[in-house]
Design an enzyme around this catalytic site. Structure first.
Site, mmCIF file in Angstrom:
data_model
loop_
_atom_site.group_PDB
_atom_site.id
_atom_site.type_symbol
_atom_site.label_atom_id
_atom_site.label_comp_id
_atom_site.label_asym_id
_atom_site.label_seq_id
_atom_site.Cartn_x
_atom_site.Cartn_y
_atom_site.Cartn_z
ATOM 1 N N LYS A 200 -7.769 -2.680 -10.680
ATOM 2 C CA LYS A 200 -7.042 -1.458 -10.309
ATOM 3 C C LYS A 200 -5.842 -1.293 -11.228
ATOM 4 O O LYS A 200 -5.221 -2.289 -11.611
ATOM 5 C CB LYS A 200 -6.553 -1.581 -8.851
ATOM 6 N N GLU A 249 8.012 4.250 0.870
ATOM 7 C CA GLU A 249 7.517 2.866 0.760
ATOM 8 C C GLU A 249 8.609 1.801 0.745
ATOM 9 O O GLU A 249 9.405 1.720 -0.188
ATOM 10 C CB GLU A 249 6.679 2.758 -0.535
HETATM 11 C C1 LIG Z 1 2.483 5.843 -7.227
HETATM 12 C C2 LIG Z 1 2.699 6.652 -6.217
HETATM 13 O O1 LIG Z 1 2.204 6.392 -4.962
HETATM 14 C C3 LIG Z 1 1.753 5.109 -4.596
HETATM 15 C C4 LIG Z 1 2.141 4.922 -3.188
HETATM 16 C C5 LIG Z 1 1.355 5.390 -2.166
HETATM 17 C C6 LIG Z 1 0.059 5.825 -2.439
HETATM 18 C C7 LIG Z 1 -0.488 5.683 -3.678
HETATM 19 C C8 LIG Z 1 -1.888 6.117 -3.948
HETATM 20 O O2 LIG Z 1 -2.558 6.561 -3.011
HETATM 21 O O3 LIG Z 1 -2.324 6.053 -5.098
HETATM 22 C C9 LIG Z 1 0.249 5.031 -4.779
HETATM 23 O O4 LIG Z 1 -0.183 3.709 -4.849
HETATM 24 C C10 LIG Z 1 3.503 7.883 -6.336
HETATM 25 O O5 LIG Z 1 3.679 8.587 -5.355
HETATM 26 O O6 LIG Z 1 4.022 8.144 -7.433
#
Ligand SMILES: C=C(O[C@H]1C=CC=C(C(=O)O)[C@@H]1O)C(=O)O
Length: 449
Positions: A200, A249
């Site tokens: 990933k 987060e």
């Molecule tokens: C990298 C981001 O989100 C991260 C946090 C929550 C969900 C995410 C996703 O679904 O890809 C990302 O990992 C952003 O909002 O810039």
């Protein structure tokens, strides 16, 4: 009332720093509106509103320092300060953010904030759920009492509330940057994942906002606070640049007994009606690609937190909902093992696969080599670190942007796994720009989407 020091001068001079705190009723958001365009300061508020900090008039600005260096500063400060408050009620803290990657791609626009930015404020306003405080921090040379009184007067001047006219957000031109190039990078990354180079990687892209008037970072923060109430809100204000955001987060919360963190990954939009919202939430929870993307984060966090805590508890899988987006989410909490510092844990946690990828090294190398632009503080830990007790909290600096007077770069990222599709990832990142766009303005001229 004037501050009168009762401690022995000799004892004071044996230290390098003094702190003095008192409780005081203060509306921290209002204090922010009184600060000037050139001022350096830092604001941070937790999503649960249990902690708000505003640090102003920096005694020190620590730029370009990594976690080890900040840890050294914390240790040195701890050894060399004396608290002159009759009862300790509030501790001194460092406020700021670490760069996403100290070896990553550079992005000039971040200027003085690019490689990490922390301040040691001379005046720290703090608020927990019940009470607010002022903590004054200064050095022990010269007339300490006089300096503390000058700082106290400065703080008093700032808390006087006057009814300033409500500010209007400026008209803004917006342009998504380098989209075709980014789509190519998504496809190339999917190829690398299918070739087993990694599992990933989280790719980010940027949206530029410009105005003929000027951006007011405090107004952006206020608008974010209004539209995204359940988020961590922050504003790191350097001399020429401001980093502002409202992130859902948590990265790490440390009190004396526990460490808490969270996995937040996998995203879908909110519904227009409660029924549609619930339906979309279920679609997200049932979706194989999002589940795979999230599980990588859970596995890594579990492995790291097991090293540093006893009785690690992983909360139930649930949805974390904010105004524009919902995510899959698990809370984590464990008892702190003895001798483990907050920054030891942060060093290993950051970046989780919600921002970096899996395996970490392979993903970070990929990002450093292939990213179209550098991230600066976007995606890095942003928060506060106790300088008395080893406590603190850092959120992940996303749903954010960096601003000069007339230009801003907003960032949004998404987790790429084998099943990803470039067009869908473009739309997901577009959704993730939305919270910041609401913060910046409601008057748009769209140049290129
Ligand atoms: C990298 C981001 O989100 C991260 C946090 C929550 C969900 C995410 C996703 O679904 O890809 C990302 O990992 C952003 O909002 O810039």
């Amino acid at each position: 009332m004037e501050i009168r020091l009762t401690s022995n001068q000799q004892t004071i001079k044996e230290n390098k720093y003094v702190t003095y705190s008192y409780s005081l009723k203060v509306d921290i958001m209002k204090v922010l509106t009184k600060l000037g365009r050139q001022d350096e300061y830092a604001f941070w508020r937790s999503a649960d509103k249990k902690n708000t900090f505003l640090g102003i008039s920096p005694l020190l600005c620590l730029k370009g320092q990594n976690m080890k260096e900040i840890k050294n500063f914390q240790d040195d400060f701890c050894r060399q300060y004396i608290n002159l408050t009759p009862n300790i009620i509030s501790q001194p803290v460092l406020l700021g953010g670490f760069a996403f990657d100290y070896n990553g791609k550079r992005e000039q626009f971040w200027q003085e904030l690019e490689t990490g930015y922390f301040i040691l404020p001379q005046i720290l306003f703090s608020k927990n759920k019940e009470q607010s405080y002022v903590t004054l921090i200064t050095t022990t040379d010269g007339d300490v009492e006089q300096r503390l009184n000058i700082l106290k007067n400065q703080a008093n001047d700032l808390i006087v509330v006057d009814s300033a006219a409500e500010q209007q957000a400026p008209t803004v031109t917006i342009e998504e940057l380098e989209v075709p190039k980014w789509i190519d990078l998504v496809n190339e990354s999917i190829g690398a994942i299918k070739d087993n180079k990694m599992k990933k990687v989280v790719l980010d892209r940027q949206l530029e906002v410009c105005t003929k008037a000027s951006f007011n970072p405090v107004l952006i923060l206020q608008r974010l606070a209004k539209h995204q109430p359940n988020t961590y809100q922050f504003l790191l204000k350097g001399k020429t640049r401001a980093f502002v955001g409202a992130t859902p987060e948590r990265l790490l919360r440390a009190d004396n007994e526990t460490f808490k963190t969270a996995s937040v990954a996998g995203s879908i939009s909110r519904g227009k009606t409660p029924a549609e919202d619930q339906y979309l939430g279920q679609v997200l929870l049932d979706d194989h690609k999002n589940e795979a993307e999230h599980q990588v984060v859970v596995d890594r966090i579990t492995a790291i937190m097991s090293k540093f805590t006893n009785n690690l508890k992983v909360g139930e899988r649930q949805l974390l909902k904010n105004r524009d987006i919902q995510h899959i989410y698990h809370p984590f909490s464990g008892e702190r093992k003895r001798g483990v510092s907050m920054l030891d844990v942060l060093q290993e946690l950051h970046p989780t696969p919600a921002l970096g990828g899996e395996p970490r090294e392979a993903a970070m190398t990929w990002l450093a080599k292939k990213s179209i632009r550098g991230r600066g503080l976007y995606g890095g830990p942003v928060g506060w670190l106790g300088l008395g007790d080893d406590q603190g909290e850092f959120a992940v600096g996303l749903r954010s942007g960096v601003f000069s007077a007339d230009k801003g770069l907003l960032y949004a990222g998404c987790g790429i796994v084998a099943e990803s599709q470039a067009e869908k990832e473009k739309n997901e990142t577009r959704l993730k720009f939305q919270p910041m766009l609401r913060g910046v303005s409601d008057k748009w001229i769209i140049k290129k989407l």
